[in-house]
Design a protein around this motif. Structure first.
Motif, PDB file in Angstrom:
ATOM      1  N   LYS A 278       8.805  -7.872   2.626  1.00 35.17           N
ATOM      2  CA  LYS A 278       7.447  -7.330   2.574  1.00 35.17           C
ATOM      3  C   LYS A 278       7.176  -6.792   1.169  1.00 35.17           C
ATOM      4  CE  LYS A 278       7.171  -5.998   7.451  1.00 35.17           C
ATOM      5  NZ  LYS A 278       6.943  -4.885   8.415  1.00 35.17           N
ATOM      6  N   THR A 279       5.918  -6.887   0.758  1.00 32.18           N
ATOM      7  CA  THR A 279       5.494  -6.297  -0.511  1.00 32.18           C
ATOM      8  C   THR A 279       4.307  -5.394  -0.257  1.00 32.18           C
ATOM      9  OG1 THR A 279       4.007  -8.160  -1.012  1.00 32.18           O
ATOM     10  CG2 THR A 279       6.266  -8.303  -1.842  1.00 32.18           C
ATOM     11  N   ALA A 280       4.241  -4.304  -1.006  1.00 29.41           N
ATOM     12  CA  ALA A 280       3.117  -3.373  -0.926  1.00 29.41           C
ATOM     13  C   ALA A 280       2.865  -2.844  -2.330  1.00 29.41           C
ATOM     14  CB  ALA A 280       3.425  -2.231   0.030  1.00 29.41           C
ATOM     15  N   GLY A 281       1.672  -3.103  -2.852  1.00 33.14           N
ATOM     16  CA  GLY A 281       1.403  -2.733  -4.233  1.00 33.14           C
ATOM     17  C   GLY A 281       2.324  -3.497  -5.151  1.00 33.14           C
ATOM     18  N   ASP A 282       3.064  -2.772  -6.005  1.00 34.94           N
ATOM     19  CA  ASP A 282       3.998  -3.446  -6.915  1.00 34.94           C
ATOM     20  C   ASP A 282       5.439  -3.283  -6.447  1.00 34.94           C
ATOM     21  OD1 ASP A 282       4.389  -0.773  -7.388  1.00 34.94           O
ATOM     22  OD2 ASP A 282       4.449  -0.949  -9.576  1.00 34.94           O
ATOM     23  N   ARG A 283       5.634  -2.941  -5.164  1.00 30.76           N
ATOM     24  CA  ARG A 283       6.970  -2.741  -4.625  1.00 30.76           C
ATOM     25  C   ARG A 283       7.328  -3.840  -3.626  1.00 30.76           C
ATOM     26  NH1 ARG A 283       9.669   0.028  -7.835  1.00 30.76           N
ATOM     27  NH2 ARG A 283      11.190   0.437  -6.189  1.00 30.76           N
ATOM     28  N   ALA A 284       8.612  -4.142  -3.566  1.00 31.52           N
ATOM     29  CA  ALA A 284       9.109  -5.133  -2.613  1.00 31.52           C
ATOM     30  C   ALA A 284      10.250  -4.524  -1.812  1.00 31.52           C
ATOM     31  CB  ALA A 284       9.599  -6.382  -3.354  1.00 31.52           C
ATOM     32  N   HIS A 285      10.255  -4.794  -0.521  1.00 26.84           N
ATOM     33  CA  HIS A 285      11.351  -4.358   0.345  1.00 26.84           C
ATOM     34  C   HIS A 285      11.867  -5.571   1.102  1.00 26.84           C
ATOM     35  CE1 HIS A 285      13.183  -2.799   4.128  1.00 26.84           C
ATOM     36  NE2 HIS A 285      13.801  -2.046   3.241  1.00 26.84           N
ATOM     37  N   MET A 286      13.182  -5.776   1.037  1.00 27.11           N
ATOM     38  CA  MET A 286      13.801  -6.939   1.673  1.00 27.11           C
ATOM     39  C   MET A 286      14.994  -6.498   2.513  1.00 27.11           C
ATOM     40  SD  MET A 286      13.665  -9.626  -1.545  1.00 27.11           S
ATOM     41  CE  MET A 286      14.042  -8.416  -2.817  1.00 27.11           C
TER      42      MET A 286
END
Length: 441
Positions: A278-286
């Protein structure tokens, strides 16, 4: 006759089972195109699918991967570089065709070229010396990619003979090229680790660069100057009950991020069974649920630490440090040697480069810093542009990852509070996102 007909039907069934089924949907999601892939599971198929999408410079905003038994199912939410859905029918058809026939192989776009692989210790002016040697030896650089990380450099350079325009096949000339480049790479301090090799066929360029830096063990080295405080956060936990190792990554989002992570896992012989990106704004979480190719999870603390190091390195290698300079001009012999010499004389170091030529036009991208890794000052950049040509060498801002307003308002997920959900919940969530069930609530 009946037996022959049965065999024919069996062959058709095997073909259908081993041929990926691809569905591209623009109706389900309001701000992204859904690309769904399902096929028989085999090692490396996830990397191949991600590679097809990233080679088209598409942005993967979300992804859900689920592999159960012998079947592989995933869905990617993708946009173009401007954050828009895919509407070009030629691009959509290419994705359907490519994902439907994905397989490992050599890169066909470099047929007829000779590939040079270089690894060694990075230093100011090294690239200038490399291109000067190639110009002197009558090697025309057609394509090249250069990465640096933790004081190391890896480069793939595709060349042809200046005179004939053909691949370089003369063994004596190849030996000369290797010896001269090895001398340049060794310099005064890199007697043992400098490596050069020549081949006529190469796998995917960026995957090969990852492999070269991994073999060079760049992940074990410390950066000379740590400019970025936004380092990727990687955690690895074992879920003994289900025999999975769970990898969580939180970092700044950027182009080709998922490719770099999956590429490293694949080449380290890990298999991704389930994942959520998932991405939100300029951040990514995997989040990845992985095992070795032999079906076992990560089994020791040293191995866990190595996986964390390697994934952090994979994310950092392509991080764009420095000022982005774009060179667009008529290609000519010695152009790269001249331009990179100008960088060297101005005290600029090239941290990453992408060299390409098309119909006698050079289209090159350089990321440059000062000699110790700090951002280059404006006066130095202006002086370099004056020497190369203001209209030829331009300063470009880094392209931003485009997200919708709704996504920008989402909160990034923290790694520290990660809770290992039951596998049943994970699979149901991913099946829902894959569009295979209506609801899992």
């Amino acid at each position: 006759m009946e037996w022959a007909a049965c065999l024919d039907e069996y062959e058709k069934l095997v073909f259908r089972m081993n041929t990926p089924r691809v569905v591209i949907d623009n109706a389900v999601c309001s701000n992204a195109t859904l690309v769904k892939v399902d096929s028989a599971r085999r090692h490396g198929i996830l990397l191949e699918a991600v590679q097809v999408l990233t080679d088209l410079n598409l942005t993967i905003k979300k992804a859900y991967i689920s592999s159960d038994g012998r079947w592989f199912m995933d869905v990617f939410h993708v946009t173009d570089q401007n954050g828009n859905k895919l509407t070009d029918e030629s691009v959509i058809n290419y994705i359907e065709q490519s994902l439907g026939t994905i397989h490992f192989g050599t890169s066909s776009c470099f047929n007829g070229l000779t590939a040079l692989e270089l690894t060694g210790t990075d230093r100011v002016g090294l690239l200038s010396e490399v291109f000067a040697v190639l110009a002197e030896l009558q090697c025309n650089v057609v394509e090249s990619k250069v990465w640096t990380h933790n004081g190391r450099i890896a480069s793939l350079i595709y060349v042809k003979d200046c005179g004939s325009g053909c691949p370089i096949e003369d063994s004596q000339k190849i030996d000369t090229i290797e010896a001269r480049l090895r001398t340049v790479l060794k310099g005064d301090n890199d007697i043992r680790s400098a490596k050069t090799s020549v081949s006529m066929a190469v796998t995917h360029t960026e995957r090969r660069l990852h492999q070269m830096m991994f073999a060079d063990r760049d992940y074990e080295r410390k950066p000379i100057l740590q400019l970025c405080t936004d380092s990727p956060i990687v955690t690895v936990q074992n879920w003994a009950e289900r025999s999975y190792s769970v990898v969580n990554i939180q970092c700044k989002d950027r182009a080709k991020l998922l490719f770099d992570v999956v590429c490293t896992m694949t080449d380290m012989d890990y298999v991704v069974f389930h994942a959520t990106i998932k991405t939100a704004g300029d951040r990514a979480h995997m989040e990845f649920y992985i095992r070795h190719t032999d079906g076992t999870p990560i089994s020791s603390e040293p191995e866990r630490h190595r996986v964390i190091q390697c994934l952090q390195a994979a994310i950092e290698r392509r991080a764009s440090e420095g000022v982005r300079l774009e060179l667009c001009t008529e290609d000519r012999p010695g152009l790269l040697a001249k331009v990179t010499r100008t960088f060297r004389e101005a005290g600029l170091n090239v941290t990453r480069a992408e060299i390409s030529t098309s119909t006698d036009k050079a289209q090159n991208v350089f990321y440059v810093t000062d000699a110790i890794g700090n951002p280059a000052d404006r006066e130095t950049i202006d002086a370099v542009r004056q020497r190369v040509g203001l209209s030829n060498l331009k300063v470009k801002e880094l392209p931003l990852i485009c997200h919708s307003k709704g996504e920008r308002e989402e909160q990034a997920v923290g790694v520290g509070g990660t809770v290992l959900l039951s596998l049943g919940s994970l699979v149901r969530r991913n099946l829902y996102n894959l569009g295979l069930i209506r609801s899992f609530s």
